[in-house]
Design a protein around this motif. Sequence first.
Motif, PDB file in Angstrom:
ATOM      1  N   GLU A   1       5.097   1.618   3.986  1.00  0.00           N
ATOM      2  CA  GLU A   1       6.120   2.581   3.679  1.00  0.00           C
ATOM      3  C   GLU A   1       6.000   3.250   2.253  1.00  0.00           C
ATOM      4  O   GLU A   1       6.348   4.398   2.078  1.00  0.00           O
ATOM      5  CB  GLU A   1       7.538   1.930   3.536  1.00  0.00           C
ATOM      6  CG  GLU A   1       8.801   2.640   2.825  1.00  0.00           C
ATOM      7  CD  GLU A   1       9.949   1.420   2.827  1.00  0.00           C
ATOM      8  OE1 GLU A   1      11.091   2.104   2.224  1.00  0.00           O
ATOM      9  OE2 GLU A   1      10.366   0.532   3.634  1.00  0.00           O
TER      10      GLU A   1
ATOM     11  N   GLU B   1       3.656   6.045   3.018  1.00  0.00           N
ATOM     12  CA  GLU B   1       4.615   7.167   3.505  1.00  0.00           C
ATOM     13  C   GLU B   1       5.369   7.897   2.450  1.00  0.00           C
ATOM     14  O   GLU B   1       5.375   9.274   2.459  1.00  0.00           O
ATOM     15  CB  GLU B   1       5.560   6.834   4.522  1.00  0.00           C
ATOM     16  CG  GLU B   1       4.762   6.393   5.947  1.00  0.00           C
ATOM     17  CD  GLU B   1       4.052   7.521   6.540  1.00  0.00           C
ATOM     18  OE1 GLU B   1       4.323   8.905   6.565  1.00  0.00           O
ATOM     19  OE2 GLU B   1       2.799   7.180   6.850  1.00  0.00           O
ATOM     20  N   ASP B   2       5.768   7.253   1.387  1.00  0.00           N
ATOM     21  CA  ASP B   2       6.375   7.741   0.316  1.00  0.00           C
ATOM     22  C   ASP B   2       5.432   8.615  -0.371  1.00  0.00           C
ATOM     23  O   ASP B   2       5.614   9.813  -0.918  1.00  0.00           O
ATOM     24  CB  ASP B   2       6.888   6.897  -0.726  1.00  0.00           C
ATOM     25  CG  ASP B   2       8.172   6.161  -0.082  1.00  0.00           C
ATOM     26  OD1 ASP B   2       8.794   6.628   0.958  1.00  0.00           O
ATOM     27  OD2 ASP B   2       8.623   4.877  -0.750  1.00  0.00           O
TER      28      ASP B   2
ATOM     29  N   ALA C   1       2.696  10.222   0.816  1.00  0.00           N
ATOM     30  CA  ALA C   1       2.513  11.363   1.579  1.00  0.00           C
ATOM     31  C   ALA C   1       3.466  12.353   1.260  1.00  0.00           C
ATOM     32  O   ALA C   1       3.363  13.594   1.271  1.00  0.00           O
ATOM     33  CB  ALA C   1       2.484  11.135   3.010  1.00  0.00           C
ATOM     34  N   ALA C   2       4.841  11.901   1.156  1.00  0.00           N
ATOM     35  CA  ALA C   2       5.974  12.717   1.074  1.00  0.00           C
ATOM     36  C   ALA C   2       6.180  13.354  -0.075  1.00  0.00           C
ATOM     37  O   ALA C   2       6.413  14.737  -0.467  1.00  0.00           O
ATOM     38  CB  ALA C   2       7.159  12.033   1.187  1.00  0.00           C
TER      39      ALA C   2
ATOM     40  N   LEU D   1      -2.332   4.959   3.260  1.00  0.00           N
ATOM     41  CA  LEU D   1      -2.358   6.498   3.308  1.00  0.00           C
ATOM     42  C   LEU D   1      -3.600   7.166   3.876  1.00  0.00           C
ATOM     43  O   LEU D   1      -3.315   8.040   4.633  1.00  0.00           O
ATOM     44  CB  LEU D   1      -2.229   6.887   1.827  1.00  0.00           C
ATOM     45  CG  LEU D   1      -2.115   8.407   1.273  1.00  0.00           C
ATOM     46  CD1 LEU D   1      -1.004   9.117   2.248  1.00  0.00           C
ATOM     47  CD2 LEU D   1      -2.096   8.731   0.086  1.00  0.00           C
TER      48      LEU D   1
ATOM     49  N   ALA E   1      -3.274   6.646   7.844  1.00  0.00           N
ATOM     50  CA  ALA E   1      -1.958   7.737   8.236  1.00  0.00           C
ATOM     51  C   ALA E   1      -2.257   8.909   8.151  1.00  0.00           C
ATOM     52  O   ALA E   1      -1.634   9.531   8.988  1.00  0.00           O
ATOM     53  CB  ALA E   1      -0.755   6.841   7.855  1.00  0.00           C
ATOM     54  N   HIS E   2      -2.860   9.329   6.875  1.00  0.00           N
ATOM     55  CA  HIS E   2      -2.851  10.738   6.477  1.00  0.00           C
ATOM     56  C   HIS E   2      -4.034  11.120   6.141  1.00  0.00           C
ATOM     57  O   HIS E   2      -4.269  11.418   5.132  1.00  0.00           O
ATOM     58  CB  HIS E   2      -1.730  11.266   5.647  1.00  0.00           C
ATOM     59  CG  HIS E   2      -0.310  10.956   6.146  1.00  0.00           C
ATOM     60  ND1 HIS E   2       0.154  11.646   7.047  1.00  0.00           N
ATOM     61  CD2 HIS E   2       0.364   9.642   5.662  1.00  0.00           C
ATOM     62  CE1 HIS E   2       1.309  11.138   7.005  1.00  0.00           C
ATOM     63  NE2 HIS E   2       1.450   9.907   6.400  1.00  0.00           N
TER      64      HIS E   2
END
Length: 67
Positions: A3, A6-7, A9-10, A35, A38-39
């Motif tokens: 999570e 993802e934060d 990345a956002a 990170l 996932a990205h």
Amino acid sequence: MAEQAEDAAAILDALNVPSAAVVGSSSGGYVAQQLAIAHPRKVAALVLLQCPEQVAEDTTAFLSLPG
């Protein structure tokens, strides 16, 4: 940790930053690895400091991606 990745990345998206050098220390190293997994296109460089010696298998695959 996923999570938090993802934060991160956002935040990059919100700032219109296509990719960045990512540094993770201690437990932040796990976030940085997540990170990168996932990205991968968002992570131009990955620096892990004071993290456990074992790197996630998926991170090793990320490190072998062509630039």
